[in-house]
Write an enzyme that holds these catalytic residues in place. Sequence first.
Site, short mmCIF file in Angstrom:
data_model
loop_
_atom_site.label_atom_id
_atom_site.label_comp_id
_atom_site.label_asym_id
_atom_site.label_seq_id
_atom_site.Cartn_x
_atom_site.Cartn_y
_atom_site.Cartn_z
N GLU A 59 0.81 -1.30 0.01
CA GLU A 59 -0.04 0.12 -0.09
C GLU A 59 0.73 1.20 0.10
O GLU A 59 0.50 2.35 0.19
CB GLU A 59 -1.09 -0.12 1.06
CG GLU A 59 -0.50 -0.03 2.54
CD GLU A 59 -1.49 -0.39 3.69
OE1 GLU A 59 -2.07 -1.39 3.87
OE2 GLU A 59 -1.63 0.65 4.15
N CYS A 95 -3.27 -4.75 3.92
CA CYS A 95 -2.05 -5.41 4.29
C CYS A 95 -2.10 -6.96 4.02
O CYS A 95 -1.33 -7.78 4.24
CB CYS A 95 -2.29 -5.67 6.04
SG CYS A 95 -1.83 -4.04 6.68
N HIS A 151 -1.22 -12.12 10.55
CA HIS A 151 -0.98 -10.54 10.37
C HIS A 151 -0.82 -9.98 11.74
O HIS A 151 -1.26 -10.35 12.63
CB HIS A 151 -2.13 -9.88 9.62
CG HIS A 151 -2.15 -8.54 9.36
ND1 HIS A 151 -0.73 -7.76 8.84
CD2 HIS A 151 -2.47 -7.58 10.02
CE1 HIS A 151 -1.13 -6.64 8.92
NE2 HIS A 151 -1.99 -6.29 9.42
#
Lengths: 135, 353, 385
Positions: free
Chosen positions: B87, B119, B242
């Site tokens: 990103e 993400c 994550h």
Amino acid sequence: MEIPRHWRLKQQRYSLVGETCPHCEAKIFPPRDVCPTCGGEAKTQYTFSGKGEVFSYTTIYEAPSGYDETAPYTVALVKLEEGPIITAQLTDLGDQPVEIGMPVEMVTRKLRSENEDRGILIYGYKFRPVLSRAA
Amino acid sequence: MPENTLLKPVKPVGIVGYGAYVPRYRIPAKEIARIWTGGKDSVPIKEKAVPGLDEDVATMSIEAARNALLRAPVNPQEIRAVWVGSESHPYAVKPTSTIVAEAIGAAPNVQAGDWEFACKAGTEAMVAAIGLVGSGMAHYAMAIGMDTAQGRPGDALEYTAGAGGAAYLLGPAEESLAVINATFSYVTDTPDFWRRPEQKYPQHGLRFTGEPAYFKHITEAGKTLMEASGTTAKDYRYAVFHQPNTKFPQRVAGILGFTKEQIAPGLLVPVIGNTYAGAAVIGLTAILDIAEPGDRILMVSFGSGAGSDAFDILVTEAIKERQGRAPKTQDYIARRTEIDYGTYVRFRDKLAK
Amino acid sequence: MTDVIIAGIGQTPVGEHWEISLRSLAVKAMLAAINDAGGLRPQALFVGNMLAPAVSRQAHLGDLLADFAGLTGIEAVLVEASGASGAAALRQGYLAVASGAVDTALIVGVEKVTDYVGPEVDAALATASDSDFEAVQGVTPAALAALLMRRYMYEFDVPPDGLAGFALTAHENAAGNPHAMFQKAISLEAYQQAEMISEPLNMLDVAPNADGAAAVLLTRSDLLPRAYAQPQVKIAGSALASDTLALHDRSDLLAFDAVRISVEQALRRAGLTREQVDFFEYHDAFSIYAALSLEASGFAARGQGWKMAQDGSISRTGSLPCATLGGLKARGNPGGASGVYQAVEAAIQLRGQAGTAQVANAKVGLIQSLGGPAATAVTHVLQTV
């Protein structure tokens, strides 16, 4: 805009693509098609390992236009393990002192941006202290 | 559960090579707290990685991809896709992936594209690469998750928005150091975090980023993958999730039945920050660096907006010989120069000029 | 063969001439040279300049300067070889007159660095190096000199202030030159405390870039006006040699091969030896260049050039007086004009008109101008007739 001038050199700039002389085996960077060692025609592509050592170095505080964003920066003459010496910035120095003979390795980094935030980004080789690795 | 719940390619696919990258500079979270809270508040991580002035997602992806190729000495011309998920692509329009493909010698006969899914852009690229290789269209495909994450000065994200990521060369299972048994994704339209065009910093939905977003998606993806694979947490040596901060992945691990020991090697957020599209995938490189043949690994990414990709990975005999061919993730973490907030502000271009 | 005589000389002070344009500066020097030669009219004009297209947005200087000096109609052309542009133009003028192609040639070196202010000037200067493989790395001429200096000091174990003598000598000599930028001696302490530009290169290792124009008018001895009153000075030898453009491409970075070749050729063509040289105007754009030039010219052994500055050999009363009117360091470095300044200054010495800066019994002067770190080297031997 200086796009064409940089664009056509992308292989040399991104990954140290030079030449090797088919007559005397000298490794050549930047490519010049005529071997500086034996004078023969040399057009065989050769990608350098990117390993070398600092032959000389200095720091630039007052940068020419286009380079002021990253000043002060350190530049060096780097002797590649294949023989040629090239001029390049040193990067990722952190607080590490530089010395003649220091082993360095090639990384591809931003050299500058054209026209500040609006132009193209120009990438190319720089060298950093060899990444130390746990045994 | 329907038979085709899991995503499985026609031909088995695995990781032929992998490579990590973390920039040299670190800013301790306490240094950020010193500026904004007088150092009173507790901080979510120890420190985060900060890219140097000449680094961006293109340069960082190049180094990670080169590391992947060091572990998988294939002819780069045989790589038929270079996909970079991020990103923080250096251009809004103009691919990062062409720069990377050119630098690693994969151009010109190659698919190249930049992926965006907050993400999980990196794992999305990996799933697509599995499809490309598993269908027989390509022998090798490079998938990268890399970020130089942005945090608004003073925002909670500023403590954690780090820089780093990893590259994976996907190829035939028989050449792999780890086989990807299957993947499973769980995606809904959940606006927990976003950045509008022309905006320098993202916005987030505060507490809304937790339960309905991060926890829901990771749990659903991870649970379903394990159910459909007939496994439980005990079947895995390691897991990586994550990691936007230290607490979230610890909690989600607990929900899915994993112990602290299983997630410890891949939990890098305390020392490099949240590397966004790089976060789950660089956790996996740290695990692969120490994995043994036969180890099974669960990876579940999360991307805001929102979705999770879960991967069931089995390490092969080939791993031992390839681990040492390139710098390990911990080598990059150990290379560390601490900077203060002033230097950080300059490095991250936060000064009005 | 008849001698090629420097019949007329002209120069402007070197400095920041905010109020004078490129063309006005050049024309001042040109007219002064014509006047000094007793009004001889040039048949050809050779202009030496390096920065005008980048800094003044002006190319085509041959024609521009012929036009504004009232010489429209004559052959006029620009010669460019970076910092050696003026000396290269001098050589072209010398060849034209010596060959008989023209009877008189005017050579003007002009540089105008103050038409632009800011880091763009450094970027323009950097275009004299290899644009694709040196300048692109953000390298400036000063940085290249610093890289050489670091390596030189490392290889030959030179102390930190080992090169101080070059600046000290230059400044001392410039005190006798009314056209010099700095007409004042400096102390060793000043050198030791000077601000770093690019370690180990400090501010006093660097000749300041400045504006200036100098001109000489050449003719053959048999064509001098009957009333010509000046002592005659001839160009006895002239040579130009090239090396790799990029410093990194040299097989021996500290050798300055182009200097060696050009000195050998110029002296041979003049029929003279090094021992007969009474003074040497080297190209001290950076003090390290002076040290390397002394070595490559054969006046000092390898690694020993700096000692000539330390032991007084290069002072006015030493064995080889150098930078006798201040050199580039203290007279100022007017880029592509500096080679013509050297010719003017050497003529002044050989005419015996240098006043307090006069080198006693000067009969033979060697002048040498460099483009980049001796990528181009131009050497001329000037001699009294």
